[in-house]
Design a protein around this motif. Structure first.
Motif, PDB file in Angstrom:
ATOM      1  N   LYS A  69       0.825  -1.208   0.000  1.00  0.00           N
ATOM      2  CA  LYS A  69       0.000   0.000   0.000  1.00  0.00           C
ATOM      3  C   LYS A  69       0.861   1.261   0.000  1.00  0.00           C
ATOM      4  O   LYS A  69       0.467   2.291  -0.527  1.00  0.00           O
ATOM      5  CB  LYS A  69      -0.939  -0.009   1.204  1.00  0.00           C
ATOM      6  N   ILE A  70       2.038   1.158   0.593  1.00  0.00           N
ATOM      7  CA  ILE A  70       2.968   2.294   0.544  1.00  0.00           C
ATOM      8  C   ILE A  70       3.450   2.499  -0.886  1.00  0.00           C
ATOM      9  O   ILE A  70       3.541   3.620  -1.375  1.00  0.00           O
ATOM     10  CB  ILE A  70       4.164   2.050   1.489  1.00  0.00           C
ATOM     11  N   GLY A  71       3.738   1.378  -1.587  1.00  0.00           N
ATOM     12  CA  GLY A  71       4.094   1.436  -3.004  1.00  0.00           C
ATOM     13  C   GLY A  71       5.477   1.995  -3.260  1.00  0.00           C
ATOM     14  O   GLY A  71       6.372   1.936  -2.430  1.00  0.00           O
ATOM     15  N   GLY A  72       5.633   2.524  -4.477  1.00  0.00           N
ATOM     16  CA  GLY A  72       6.889   3.144  -4.852  1.00  0.00           C
ATOM     17  C   GLY A  72       7.941   2.189  -5.347  1.00  0.00           C
ATOM     18  O   GLY A  72       9.134   2.538  -5.391  1.00  0.00           O
ATOM     19  N   ASN A  73       7.546   0.969  -5.735  1.00  0.00           N
ATOM     20  CA  ASN A  73       8.521   0.001  -6.228  1.00  0.00           C
ATOM     21  C   ASN A  73       7.856  -0.962  -7.193  1.00  0.00           C
ATOM     22  O   ASN A  73       6.648  -1.204  -7.129  1.00  0.00           O
ATOM     23  CB  ASN A  73       9.134  -0.760  -5.057  1.00  0.00           C
ATOM     24  N   SER A  74       8.654  -1.540  -8.088  1.00  0.00           N
ATOM     25  CA  SER A  74       8.100  -2.406  -9.136  1.00  0.00           C
ATOM     26  C   SER A  74       7.803  -3.826  -8.661  1.00  0.00           C
ATOM     27  O   SER A  74       7.203  -4.601  -9.394  1.00  0.00           O
ATOM     28  CB  SER A  74       9.057  -2.458 -10.332  1.00  0.00           C
ATOM     29  N   LEU A  75       8.219  -4.176  -7.450  1.00  0.00           N
ATOM     30  CA  LEU A  75       7.905  -5.509  -6.941  1.00  0.00           C
ATOM     31  C   LEU A  75       6.456  -5.625  -6.493  1.00  0.00           C
ATOM     32  O   LEU A  75       5.871  -6.705  -6.528  1.00  0.00           O
ATOM     33  CB  LEU A  75       8.831  -5.888  -5.780  1.00  0.00           C
ATOM     34  N   THR A  76       5.879  -4.495  -6.072  1.00  0.00           N
ATOM     35  CA  THR A  76       4.489  -4.513  -5.623  1.00  0.00           C
ATOM     36  C   THR A  76       3.557  -3.728  -6.540  1.00  0.00           C
ATOM     37  O   THR A  76       2.349  -3.963  -6.529  1.00  0.00           O
ATOM     38  CB  THR A  76       4.369  -3.945  -4.194  1.00  0.00           C
ATOM     39  N   ASP A  77       4.083  -2.826  -7.316  1.00  0.00           N
ATOM     40  CA  ASP A  77       3.261  -1.999  -8.213  1.00  0.00           C
ATOM     41  C   ASP A  77       3.414  -2.513  -9.644  1.00  0.00           C
ATOM     42  O   ASP A  77       4.436  -2.288 -10.296  1.00  0.00           O
ATOM     43  CB  ASP A  77       3.705  -0.538  -8.123  1.00  0.00           C
TER      44      ASP A  77
END
Length: 221
Positions: A69-77
């Protein structure tokens, strides 16, 4: 028996840490994190397979999906592209902000609750892609903070046995210590067969090449 919490992703680095901790006489509490990363299911499978192989019965898998939910990276977004060139200006977008800091804080709570005196984490400075939370200086500093924020009797040492090794060194040491490389998973993008082209796969394959060895896992190519 002395106890250690081992942060285990299912990758080759943390698996070697677990193997070494066992050889050093620790009873292991294996700690795994699900944070809605692209290969979350495959990593958990690897974690459980590795624990089974190493006869680790105490294992804990925690949902820390707030990281996604914090995001900012390609592993989760998934709207961001996972790098495949090995080239990056500064820290690559696979860096999950302060992930190791979060993981180690939780590991400290698990260690204190279980009276474990060590935490193992498979950080690697040379092949860490420039992640700031893989630096030895950071790990030593957070160790001090953890011991300030826990009971005086806790006295946790964070062990990072791979921090100064190259990926080729890690392959060699894994083979020397019979670490189950064939059960590990490193790919950032695929859960079926490793893609072979993401930066993590490329680092892994290059490590096996430099170690004059063959990677036992299957790739798409």
């Amino acid at each position: 028996m002395k106890k250690a919490v081992v942060v285990m992703s299912g990758g080759m680095d943390s698996t070697l840490c677990a193997t070494l901790a066992l050889k050093q006489g620790y009873e292991i509490i294996a700690l795994h994190f699900d944070y809605n990363q692209r290969t979350m299911k495959r990593e958990k499978q690897a974690f459980n397979d590795i624990c089974d192989r190493l006869n680790i019965t105490k294992r804990l898998s925690l949902d820390v999906s707030f990281i996604a939910k914090i995001g900012g990276n390609s592993l989760t977004d998934k709207s961001m592209q996972v790098p495949k060139t090995g080239l990056s200006d500064g820290v690559p977008n696979t860096y999950v902000p302060y992930r190791n800091g979060i993981f180690l804080s939780i590991a400290a709570a698990v260690a204190e609750k279980n009276d474990a005196k060590a935490i193992y984490i498979g950080v690697v400075e040379e092949d860490s892609s420039g992640y700031p939370d893989c630096r030895a200086e950071f790990i030593k500093t957070i160790q001090n903070a953890i011991n300030l924020g826990t009971k005086d009797s806790t006295k946790i040492e964070i062990k990072m046995p791979l921090v100064s090794l190259s990926k080729a060194d890690i392959v060699r040491v894994s083979l020397e210590n019979n670490s189950p490389l064939e059960l590990t998973w490193s790919c950032y993008e695929s859960e079926e067969m490793a893609c072979g082209v993401c930066d993590s796969c490329r680092l892994r394959l290059n490590g096996f090449k430099k170690a004059n060895s063959t990677d036992p896992i299957k790739y798409k190519f």
